[in-house]
Write a protein that holds these residues in place. Structure first.
Motif, PDB file in Angstrom:
ATOM      1  N   HIS A  33       0.834  -1.193   0.000  1.00 16.03           N
ATOM      2  CA  HIS A  33       0.000   0.000   0.000  1.00 16.03           C
ATOM      3  C   HIS A  33       0.874   1.252   0.000  1.00 16.03           C
ATOM      4  N   TYR A  34       0.215   2.387  -0.241  1.00 15.71           N
ATOM      5  CA  TYR A  34       0.891   3.675  -0.218  1.00 15.71           C
ATOM      6  C   TYR A  34      -0.075   4.700   0.364  1.00 15.71           C
ATOM      7  N   ARG A  35       0.370   5.367   1.409  1.00 12.36           N
ATOM      8  CA  ARG A  35      -0.407   6.417   2.068  1.00 12.36           C
ATOM      9  C   ARG A  35       0.386   7.709   1.940  1.00 12.36           C
ATOM     10  N   LEU A  94       4.638   9.615  -9.734  1.00 14.66           N
ATOM     11  CA  LEU A  94       4.618  11.080  -9.750  1.00 14.66           C
ATOM     12  C   LEU A  94       4.273  11.638  -8.368  1.00 14.66           C
ATOM     13  N   ILE A  95       3.319  11.019  -7.685  1.00 11.84           N
ATOM     14  CA  ILE A  95       2.972  11.450  -6.324  1.00 11.84           C
ATOM     15  C   ILE A  95       4.185  11.299  -5.411  1.00 11.84           C
ATOM     16  N   ARG A  96       4.855  10.144  -5.487  1.00 10.33           N
ATOM     17  CA  ARG A  96       6.047   9.906  -4.659  1.00 10.33           C
ATOM     18  C   ARG A  96       7.125  10.947  -4.957  1.00 10.33           C
ATOM     19  N   HIS A  97       7.331  11.216  -6.240  1.00  8.61           N
ATOM     20  CA  HIS A  97       8.344  12.196  -6.671  1.00  8.61           C
ATOM     21  C   HIS A  97       8.042  13.582  -6.100  1.00  8.61           C
ATOM     22  N   PHE A  98       6.802  14.037  -6.227  1.00  9.01           N
ATOM     23  CA  PHE A  98       6.445  15.364  -5.730  1.00  9.01           C
ATOM     24  C   PHE A  98       6.663  15.455  -4.226  1.00  9.01           C
ATOM     25  N   LEU A  99       6.242  14.455  -3.485  1.00 10.24           N
ATOM     26  CA  LEU A  99       6.392  14.503  -2.028  1.00 10.24           C
ATOM     27  C   LEU A  99       7.849  14.406  -1.594  1.00 10.24           C
ATOM     28  N   ARG A 100       8.665  13.720  -2.371  1.00  8.07           N
ATOM     29  CA  ARG A 100      10.089  13.582  -2.042  1.00  8.07           C
ATOM     30  C   ARG A 100      10.860  14.864  -2.357  1.00  8.07           C
ATOM     31  N   ASP A 101      10.540  15.483  -3.489  1.00  2.81           N
ATOM     32  CA  ASP A 101      11.371  16.581  -3.978  1.00  2.81           C
ATOM     33  C   ASP A 101      10.887  17.991  -3.634  1.00  2.81           C
ATOM     34  N   TYR A 102       9.634  18.149  -3.220  1.00  2.00           N
ATOM     35  CA  TYR A 102       9.105  19.482  -2.967  1.00  2.00           C
ATOM     36  C   TYR A 102       8.539  19.573  -1.552  1.00  2.00           C
ATOM     37  N   LEU A 145      -1.563  17.825  -8.878  1.00  2.00           N
ATOM     38  CA  LEU A 145      -0.612  18.078  -7.806  1.00  2.00           C
ATOM     39  C   LEU A 145      -0.028  19.455  -8.051  1.00  2.00           C
ATOM     40  N   VAL A 146       0.082  20.229  -7.006  1.00  2.00           N
ATOM     41  CA  VAL A 146       0.623  21.580  -7.102  1.00  2.00           C
ATOM     42  C   VAL A 146       1.795  21.685  -6.140  1.00  2.00           C
TER      43      VAL A 146
END
Length: 168
Positions: A33-35, A94-102, A145-146
């Motif tokens: 899963h992913y939360r 993409l969700i993982r990337h945004f949360l990791r990088d921004y 995603l913003v």
């Protein structure tokens, strides 16, 4: 070997404020899963807030959906056209990337008109790119995603846009 079904990502709707409990139960049941959570500072404390309130994403074959349905605090799968909605791998990435990088990431809904199709790409379709923000479409979830992005991290290379080293 048995006919193994491919794994797919599904959005699961949970009772309000039960995302973490459901994720813990999925861990015990060995359900991938992913939360997605964003970290916020409140009263000098770091807290986790769900990026998608009341949602947890599961990566299962369709035949194991009963395991998810029988989990406490799960309301149901998110449905689209009478079937559980499948979230493409690239949108989860993409969700993982945004949360990791921004640092500052949020979700905005966009209106989807009846009969309108949204094209998806392997990296995400940029909706808006300004000197301080980037908006990327998640077509399977009907949202964007913003992220706030420092202008020094945005460059245009021969018509392609690059943000923080990633092409969109």
């Amino acid at each position: 070997m048995f006919n193994e079904q491919p794994l797919a990502w599904y959005a699961v709707y949970t009772r309000a404020k039960c995302e973490k409990k459901v994720a813990d139960l999925f861990t015990r049941k060995k359900v991938e899963h992913y939360r997605p959570v964003k970290q916020l500072i409140r009263s000098r404390k770091i807290i986790e807030e769900p990026l998608f309130p009341s949602y947890v994403f599961v990566h299962i074959p369709e035949s194991r959906n009963w395991v998810v349905r029988e989990t406490d605090n799960v309301v149901n799968f998110v449905y689209w056209l009478g079937q559980p909605a499948v979230i493409p791998d690239h949108e989860i990435a993409l969700i993982r990337h945004f949360l990791r990088d921004y640092d500052e990431v949020s979700v905005e809904q966009f209106p989807l008109k009846a009969g309108e199709e949204r094209a998806s790409s392997s990296g995400g379709k940029i909706i808006q790119l300004s000197s301080t923000r980037v908006k990327v479409e998640l077509s399977s979830l009907g949202c964007m995603l913003v992220a706030k992005v420092p202008s020094r991290e945005i460059t245009v290379i021969a018509g392609n846009k690059t943000v923080n080293g990633h092409h969109y």
